[in-house]
Design a protein around this motif. Structure first.
Motif, PDB file in Angstrom:
ATOM      1  N   GLY A 186     -20.919  11.642  17.067  1.00  0.00           N
ATOM      2  CA  GLY A 186     -20.838  11.074  18.401  1.00  0.00           C
ATOM      3  C   GLY A 186     -19.590  11.545  19.128  1.00  0.00           C
ATOM      4  O   GLY A 186     -19.072  12.634  18.865  1.00  0.00           O
ATOM      5  N   GLN A 187     -19.084  10.725  20.052  1.00  0.00           N
ATOM      6  CA  GLN A 187     -17.906  11.062  20.833  1.00  0.00           C
ATOM      7  C   GLN A 187     -16.655  11.006  19.951  1.00  0.00           C
ATOM      8  O   GLN A 187     -16.439  10.069  19.218  1.00  0.00           O
ATOM      9  CB  GLN A 187     -17.769  10.074  21.993  1.00  0.00           C
ATOM     10  N   GLY A 188     -15.823  12.049  20.047  1.00  0.00           N
ATOM     11  CA  GLY A 188     -14.622  12.099  19.214  1.00  0.00           C
ATOM     12  C   GLY A 188     -13.339  12.225  19.998  1.00  0.00           C
ATOM     13  O   GLY A 188     -12.306  12.607  19.438  1.00  0.00           O
ATOM     14  N   SER A 189     -13.334  11.894  21.291  1.00  0.00           N
ATOM     15  CA  SER A 189     -12.201  12.146  22.182  1.00  0.00           C
ATOM     16  C   SER A 189     -10.939  11.391  21.812  1.00  0.00           C
ATOM     17  O   SER A 189      -9.851  11.753  22.256  1.00  0.00           O
ATOM     18  CB  SER A 189     -12.589  11.788  23.627  1.00  0.00           C
ATOM     19  N   HIS A 190     -11.047  10.333  20.998  1.00  0.00           N
ATOM     20  CA  HIS A 190      -9.881   9.558  20.602  1.00  0.00           C
ATOM     21  C   HIS A 190      -9.650   9.607  19.090  1.00  0.00           C
ATOM     22  O   HIS A 190      -8.954   8.757  18.535  1.00  0.00           O
ATOM     23  CB  HIS A 190     -10.033   8.102  21.047  1.00  0.00           C
TER      24      HIS A 190
END
Length: 390
Positions: A191-195
């Protein structure tokens, strides 16, 4: 089993109230409070304080009663869509498990899974799938949000098949990322890994499940997902954390918490008539540079409580975390703006702190469930806890 709740109560998901006199503190529960629904309602349902399990979303709470008809009660904003006198969800009659988002209710039955839209409930479920119990396990046929050969998400598509080699045991869903625990104890994320919430050492996203290599060879037994951070418990009861730490939700040094503390000290000094606040009293940039702060932890980090304790359960809110030790103590850390840390204040913390309320009242915490901005803890009296045979 008794459950206590604290934190955001803007929709009455902890306890219903019509008292609007204290508008400054409206929607905030500072002290752990016994979660109760109505004992008897006009339709004859029994929604007593004895609850088997709780599922929490941002605006609502699903409750599973120990006694009475099988099914769930829905309290909070979406409770208006359920039975108005007690919150019982008629569609859940006979279900074995349930999961709620802000727009959908997912129900697991013995032979099928159903997804109901809160705005379209009169037309029946918007999605359903027949399931078959596995002949290789004695576990229940479904365990939401995990389902046979895949999982049900809170947003379309509702069902996603998984590769058979994963042999998933459980799954945790954040708003934009997923953590999967395999039967062998390996952890996969995507999924999203921006953090850094995927734990792969980068801020890139992943379309497919990818093993968290830093944990490879260390069997895990539980996983949890917050909005932008992740946690897991090893088979040896150690706690690992990774992702965003802007307000201390990982229990690591946070610049955001430091700034809040400085602002509070400055405001307190400004209000005092006996203290003269001078510019030289403020911490200098050089002093700040000597301190180490962690805003993103892209790899899993081992987090020790003080004193060191074995971890039994963990849950993540949007920007706070709660863990239960084998001794029956509850520790919380991260953002506390709604009182969700249980310390009877609105202070945020980047250090795990024991919730003293339960110790003072001789209560043994057995489980914890975090909503986005609140926390629910299952408790038993210490004299009720059975000691293991010597």
């Amino acid at each position: 089993m008794r459950w206590f709740g604290f934190g955001f109560n803007g929709f009455g998901q902890i306890f219903a109230t019509e008292d609007k006199t204290d508008t400054a503190q409206e929607g905030k529960v500072f002290c752990p409070t016994l979660v109760q629904s109505v004992n008897k309602c006009t339709c004859g349902r029994d929604a007593s304080a004895e609850l088997q399990q709780i599922r929490a979303s941002w605006s609502g709470r699903l409750s599973f009663p120990l006694k009475g008809d099988s099914g769930v009660f829905l309290d909070g904003f979406r409770g208006l869509g359920a039975n108005k006198c007690c919150g019982f969800v008629e569609q859940s009659l006979g279900c074995k498990d349930a999961f709620s988002s802000e727009s959908q209710l997912i129900l697991a039955f013995q032979d099928r899974n159903e997804v109901w839209d809160f705005e379209k409930s009169e037309n029946g479920p918007v999605w359903s799938m027949d399931v078959r119990p596995s002949s290789h396990t004695s576990d229940p046929p479904t365990k939401l949000p995990l389902a046979p050969e895949g999982y049900i998400a809170s947003k379309p598509p509702f069902f996603r098949p998984l590769s058979p080699h994963l042999q998933a045991k459980s799954i945790a869903l954040g708003p934009e990322h997923v953590i999967l625990l395999s039967a062998t104890g390996a952890v996969y994320t995507w999924g999203q890994g921006s953090h850094g919430q995927l734990g792969h050492g980068s801020l890139t996203s992943e379309d497919e499940p990818r093993a968290v290599e830093a944990l490879w060879g260390v069997p895990m037994k539980a996983v949890a997902a917050g909005s932008w951070h992740s946690c897991c418990i090893s088979a040896t009861a150690d706690l690992y954390v990774w992702g965003w730490n802007e307000i201390g939700q990982l229990g690591l040094p946070s610049r955001g918490v430091k700034k809040l503390q400085q602002q509070k000290s400055h405001d307190k000094a400004s209000q005092s008539q006996t203290v003269d606040v001078r510019p030289e009293d403020e911490p200098s940039q050089a002093e700040d540079d000597t301190e180490v702060f962690i805003s993103i932890q892209a790899f899993p980090a081992l987090l020790d409580l003080n004193p060191q304790s074995d971890i039994k359960a963990v849950s993540c809110g949007s920007r706070h975390t709660a863990a239960v030790t084998t001794e029956g103590n509850l520790y919380t850390w991260g953002w506390g703006g709604y009182g969700q840390l249980g310390h009877q204040n609105l202070i945020s913390s980047d250090e795990p702190q024991c919730v003293e309320f339960f110790q003072k009242n001789q209560l043994h915490v057995t489980d914890v469930v975090c909503g986005a901005w609140n926390t629910f803890a299952a408790v038993a009296r210490k004299e009720e806890i059975k000691k293991p045979p010597s």
